[in-house]
Design an enzyme around this catalytic site. Structure first.
Site, PDB file in Angstrom:
ATOM      1  N   GLY A 150       0.827  -1.208   0.000  1.00 13.47           N
ATOM      2  CA  GLY A 150       0.000   0.000   0.000  1.00 13.47           C
ATOM      3  C   GLY A 150       0.853   1.246   0.000  1.00 13.47           C
ATOM      4  N   ASN A 151       0.229   2.389   0.235  1.00 13.02           N
ATOM      5  CA  ASN A 151       0.987   3.644   0.330  1.00 13.02           C
ATOM      6  C   ASN A 151       0.370   4.523   1.411  1.00 13.02           C
ATOM      7  OD1 ASN A 151      -1.027   5.507  -0.965  1.00 13.02           O
ATOM      8  ND2 ASN A 151      -0.762   4.018  -2.617  1.00 13.02           N
ATOM      9  N   ARG A 152       0.989   5.672   1.634  1.00 12.32           N
ATOM     10  CA  ARG A 152       0.620   6.490   2.793  1.00 12.32           C
ATOM     11  C   ARG A 152      -0.518   7.476   2.530  1.00 12.32           C
ATOM     12  NH1 ARG A 152       4.760   6.523   6.694  1.00 12.32           N
ATOM     13  NH2 ARG A 152       6.714   5.662   5.935  1.00 12.32           N
ATOM     14  N   SER A 153      -1.131   7.433   1.366  1.00 11.15           N
ATOM     15  CA  SER A 153      -2.153   8.444   1.078  1.00 11.15           C
ATOM     16  C   SER A 153      -3.358   8.304   2.017  1.00 11.15           C
ATOM     17  CB  SER A 153      -2.615   8.310  -0.375  1.00 11.15           C
ATOM     18  OG  SER A 153      -3.629   9.242  -0.624  1.00 11.15           O
TER      19      SER A 153
END
Ligand SMILES: Cc1cc2nc3c(=O)[nH]c(=O)nc-3n(C[C@H](O)[C@H](O)[C@H](O)COP(=O)(O)O)c2cc1C
Length: 407
Positions: free
Chosen positions: A215-218
């Site tokens: 995933g990512n931090r958005s």
């Protein structure tokens, strides 16, 4: 016409006879707490649900439903004329019909005809009532005239029923009111009314097995701010939200997705009749080549298997080169850690979108923050710097630039 010369913004809260009338009390409390002079104008039916005493006590203002009280003050004209915002929450199918046809048989409907400020309707009713062609035509008429009509939320309705028609979270309705009032003081019109905009927000998750993902931090905050501001400017908004924990903004159609492939499908489906598509979501470039249907186990003494990845579809490039609708404006976002502007320009040329919002990201920058700083690059060579500030300010700049580019 009476001049609006008063220090505190004046809000008229129209309450009509739906079961959600009790939620108007929470909205009223937020409005008065925020310093707005709020006068409640309930219909007779609304008073079957909540007593006038509650509205009078919470607003500190007299409460009347008829035009025949305090006639010397001509309330059927004065209340609407001196308002900075009229919000009808909840709005019954009945009041939408009356407003669309200009009926004026009580104080609220008279107020709606005399108001020259922004008017916001927050409909709440059973799905059948909302979907009925009569209601839909009334809503279309009101929107065409510049009123903001919020899309109802989907969820539990009265009794055991559920579906579209639910009153949205009062806090998000308050947020819409606040933004509408801000725009009144800035004297900016509802310039996106009759436009459909699609926004992607959040960060995609690419599952490795039933418990793990890449995933990512958005956080989704920028995309949600874009959705709120577009709704406040009168647009019909579809928000394709990937894994955000933020509450659904009022008046916005929210489609929840998890992966890049799901996000592509939802965006393309909504983009068919959209005037603009803004891709604010952080979409994973790659996903695991293999999805393990059972949890991947740690085997004693064995090295972990290398992770093999495959490319995800490039949704921004696809939308930009093959626009689902002629004249559609496509906006991308680029999160860069270095050589921010040069990388942004290169990305804009590669993707062929109309606008690219370039921002620098890092440990504490942009992701999850309430503020943002960016430069909006245009395919026409323009560069619009947006100084550090709330994500709403950047959002409004994006909409200003989009509105300028509509054919
Ligand atoms: C228990 C109850 C709940 C109701 N809920 C709603 C509702 O959520 N939405 C709606 O449009 N009408 C609802 N109605 C019907 C309205 O009260 C009715 O159409 C009324 O004439 C509306 O008057 P008004 O628009 O002047 O407030 C409800 C009626 C009852 C008895």
């Amino acid at each position: 016409m009476e001049q609006r010369q008063h220090e505190r913004p004046r809000v008229v809260l129209g309450v009509t006879g739906g079961i959600a009338a009790y939620k108007a009390c929470e909205l009223l409390r937020r409005l008065t707490e925020s310093g707005y002079e709020t006068r409640v104008v309930p219909t007779e039916s609304a008073l079957h649900f909540v007593g006038a005493a509650t509205f009078a006590a919470l607003s500190g203002q007299p409460v009347a439903t008829e035009v025949w009280e305090s006639v010397h003050e001509v309330p059927h004209v004065r209340i609407g004329q001196s308002a900075d915002l009229v919000v009808v929450a909840p709005a019954t199918a009945d009041v939408l019909a009356k407003a669309a046809h200009g009926l004026a048989d009580d104080l609220l409907t008279n107020t709606l005809l005399t108001a020259r400020c922004p008017v916001l309707f927050v409909p709440a009713m059973h799905t059948e009532m909302w979907e009925h062609p009569a209601t839909q035509e009334n809503v279309a008429t009101l929107r065409r005239r510049g009123c903001l009509v919020v899309e109802p939320a989907v969820g539990r309705l009265t009794g055991a029923d559920s579906g579209k028609g639910r009153f949205p979270d009062p806090e998000s309705v308050f947020e819409l009111c606040r933004r509408a009032l801000e725009r009144v003081s800035a004297e900016v019109p509802a310039d996106l009314s009759e436009r459909h905009v699609v926004i992607s927000a959040g960060g995609t998750r690419e599952p490795l097995d039933p418990v793990r993902f890449l995933g990512n931090r958005s956080s989704g905050k920028q995309g949600y701010a874009l959705a709120r501001t577009a709704a406040a400017r009168g647009a019909r908004v579809t928000l394709v939200a990937a894994n955000s924990v933020l509450p659904d903004p009022a008046g916005v159609d929210v489609v929840h997705v998890e992966t890049a492939v799901q996000l592509r499908e939802a965006v393309l489906k909504a983009a068919g009749d959209a005037d603009a598509v803004v891709m604010a979501a952080a979409v994973a470039d790659f996903r695991p080549a293999v999805y393990a249907p059972g949890k991947i186990k740690k085997r004693t003494g064995a090295e972990p298997e290398p992770l093999s990845l495959v490319r995800n579809p490039d949704i921004l490039a696809e939308l930009s080169t093959d626009r689902p609708r002629a004249g559609q404006i496509v906006v991308g976002f680029a999160a860069e850690t270095d050589d921010v502007l040069a990388n942004g320009r290169a990305k804009l040329a590669r993707k062929r979108c109309d606008l690219l919002v370039v921002n620098e990201v890092g440990e504490k920058k942009t992701f999850g923050a309430e503020e943002n700083e960016a430069v909006v690059l245009g395919a026409d060579g323009s560069e619009t710097p947006v100084p550090y500030g709330p994500k709403e300010v950047l959002s409004d700049t994006v909409w200003d630039l989009v509105a300028l580019r509509f054919p």
